[in-house]
Design an enzyme around this catalytic site. Structure first.
Site, PDB file in Angstrom:
ATOM      1  N   LEU A  78       0.837  -1.197   0.000  1.00  0.00           N
ATOM      2  CA  LEU A  78       0.000   0.000   0.000  1.00  0.00           C
ATOM      3  C   LEU A  78       0.874   1.249   0.000  1.00  0.00           C
ATOM      4  O   LEU A  78       2.079   1.192   0.274  1.00  0.00           O
ATOM      5  CB  LEU A  78      -0.925  -0.003   1.222  1.00  0.00           C
ATOM      6  CG  LEU A  78      -1.937  -1.145   1.286  1.00  0.00           C
ATOM      7  CD1 LEU A  78      -2.617  -1.175   2.652  1.00  0.00           C
ATOM      8  CD2 LEU A  78      -2.978  -1.026   0.185  1.00  0.00           C
ATOM      9  N   THR A  79       0.251   2.394  -0.259  1.00  0.00           N
ATOM     10  CA  THR A  79       0.986   3.636  -0.512  1.00  0.00           C
ATOM     11  C   THR A  79       1.766   4.147   0.694  1.00  0.00           C
ATOM     12  O   THR A  79       2.990   4.316   0.628  1.00  0.00           O
ATOM     13  CB  THR A  79       0.012   4.710  -1.009  1.00  0.00           C
ATOM     14  OG1 THR A  79      -0.566   4.280  -2.233  1.00  0.00           O
ATOM     15  CG2 THR A  79       0.729   6.035  -1.232  1.00  0.00           C
ATOM     16  N   PHE A  80       1.095   4.445   1.794  1.00  0.00           N
ATOM     17  CA  PHE A  80       1.792   5.043   2.931  1.00  0.00           C
ATOM     18  C   PHE A  80       2.821   4.097   3.544  1.00  0.00           C
ATOM     19  O   PHE A  80       3.946   4.515   3.827  1.00  0.00           O
ATOM     20  CB  PHE A  80       0.776   5.520   3.980  1.00  0.00           C
ATOM     21  CG  PHE A  80       0.328   6.934   3.794  1.00  0.00           C
ATOM     22  CD1 PHE A  80       0.130   7.450   2.520  1.00  0.00           C
ATOM     23  CD2 PHE A  80       0.095   7.764   4.881  1.00  0.00           C
ATOM     24  CE1 PHE A  80      -0.282   8.770   2.339  1.00  0.00           C
ATOM     25  CE2 PHE A  80      -0.312   9.089   4.710  1.00  0.00           C
ATOM     26  CZ  PHE A  80      -0.499   9.579   3.441  1.00  0.00           C
ATOM     27  N   HIS A  83       5.919   4.005   1.096  1.00  0.00           N
ATOM     28  CA  HIS A  83       6.664   5.273   1.014  1.00  0.00           C
ATOM     29  C   HIS A  83       7.518   5.481   2.261  1.00  0.00           C
ATOM     30  O   HIS A  83       8.648   5.975   2.175  1.00  0.00           O
ATOM     31  CB  HIS A  83       5.705   6.450   0.815  1.00  0.00           C
ATOM     32  CG  HIS A  83       5.348   6.694  -0.607  1.00  0.00           C
ATOM     33  ND1 HIS A  83       4.287   6.080  -1.224  1.00  0.00           N
ATOM     34  CD2 HIS A  83       5.924   7.471  -1.560  1.00  0.00           C
ATOM     35  CE1 HIS A  83       4.218   6.481  -2.490  1.00  0.00           C
ATOM     36  NE2 HIS A  83       5.205   7.319  -2.715  1.00  0.00           N
TER      37      HIS A  83
END
Length: 409
Positions: A78-80, A83
């Site tokens: 997933l994104t968060f 990152h």
């Protein structure tokens, strides 16, 4: 008189020689400034997107520097979480951003989500790790971040020298222009981040193979070209590291696992849904929920928090829900049927080993060995590369130095 004139001439020649050498000696003695490091995230840039023939600028960077055949995201993809992994070298279970949507028993009454501005800016959610811009600032380097997850919070009391709150409506061209504006500053930041999310947005809405997604990919590539051209016009030889956080898989409304039809009503509440779902039992319903989730399902696998397979490196952080369910790639887990007006064409969050989740890695600049191709690696290994580029001491992490050794001069 002849001897005096000769001595004078020798002295003048020696002085002239010293004067001629002085600039070179001064140049050697002057401190050398490292090339700036620009970390670019193209959200949702699946590894095989770069073979579609619409990314000439990214391909040119890869040809002049380094590319990976694929980069494995951390679980969940997933994104968060990913990152934060890229800038800390720690897996989500260790850095604490375990999902895009999560709860923490130590922060009662609050649910962290991408849309919860107060939570996103609350350092308590981020303080379990230290991102590279904080370490760089502590080392005396100036940093500037364009929308990177976590950069809006004062993590351990430190912010980037310059940062901007996320604005999804800001065009990619303006984001690139801001990077070049930072480059133009007399006190240029040593480390900058650039975040581009249109490929992910259209991949979700239309699917990874849709014409709209290909168009978004071409537009982002054009902006990468504009950034490279802008740096060249300024004679700035930057070290560019271009990454993605995850890939994208095609989904459809008919490929949905409905929890309301699978688990007894009233036995659970959902913390998160999608490719990976987090569930908490309702009071007194723990055994009922565990029994229901233990039953085999053709498109979903569920585990209690402490029994998640070790290869996923997940389940020890208290923010991980009591039960975690992972969908088969291409399927989604929802607590009820999908809304017709919110039907999605693409999703991520699946097992990082799934080919559809493979992320991209490209790097170019004076620090990189040109023409280098590396085999797939875990994204935790990007962090040691960044610390080497900046010349700062890395903090303990899950990343290994093998990637840096393979791609740096």
């Amino acid at each position: 008189m002849t001897m005096i004139r000769t001595t004078t001439m020798i002295a003048l020649l020696l002085l002239a020689g010293c004067a001629a050498r002085a600039p070179r000696l001064a140049d050697v003695a002057a401190p050398t400034q490292r090339p700036p490091v620009i970390l670019i995230s193209v959200d949702g840039l699946r590894a095989d997107y770069l073979t579609r023939g619409v990314t000439p600028n990214i391909s040119a960077l890869a040809a002049s520097g380094v590319r990976a055949t694929a980069m494995r995201p951390s679980f969940p993809s997933l994104t968060f979480p990913n990152h934060y992994t890229l800038v800390t070298g720690m897996r989500p279970d260790n850095h604490g951003i375990v999902n895009n949507t999560m709860e923490d028993p130590r922060i009662p009454g609050v649910r962290f989500s991408l849309s919860n501005r107060a939570a996103v800016e609350d350092p308590r959610w981020w303080n379990e790790a230290e991102p590279i811009w904080v370490t760089a600032e502590k080392a005396g380097l100036k940093t500037a971040t364009m929308f990177w997850p976590g950069s809006e919070a004062a993590i351990h009391g430190v912010r980037p020298t310059q940062w901007l709150p996320f604005d999804g409506k800001l065009p990619n061209s303006d984001r690139v222009a801001q990077i070049l504006a930072w480059v133009d500053q007399p006190a240029r930041p040593a480390f900058m981040t650039l975040y581009l999310d249109t490929v992910d947005h259209d991949g979700h809405e239309f699917g990874p193979d849709a014409p709209e997604t290909v168009k978004a990919l071409a537009e982002v590539d054009a902006q990468i070209g504009a950034l490279v051209a802008g740096l060249k016009a300024r004679s700035v030889a930057a070290n560019i590291v271009l990454v993605s956080d995850h890939g994208m898989a095609s989904v459809a409304p008919e490929r949905v696992v409905r929890l309301d039809l699978t688990v007894p009503a009233g036995s659970f509440r959902t913390v998160s849904t999608g490719a990976v779902a987090g569930l908490e039992p309702m009071p007194g319903q723990g055994a009922v929920l565990a029994s229901a989730l233990k039953r085999p399902h053709p498109h979903m696998t569920c585990w209690p928090r402490g029994a998640i397979p070790a290869r996923l490196h997940y389940g020890h952080n208290p923010r991980v829900p009591s039960f975690v369910c992972l969908a088969q790639p291409g399927w989604m887990i929802l607590d009820r049927g999908p809304s017709e007006d919110k039907a999605l064409g693409g999703m991520h969050g699946y097992d990082p080993a799934a080919p559809e989740m493979a992320a991209s890695f490209v790097a170019a600049g004076p620090a990189f060995r040109p023409g280098t191709v590396v085999a797939p690696f875990d994204n935790v290994d990007v962090y040691p590369v960044l610390t080497r580029l900046l010349g700062i001491t890395p903090l303990p992490s899950d990343g290994k130095d093998r990637l840096a050794q393979a791609i740096l001069r």
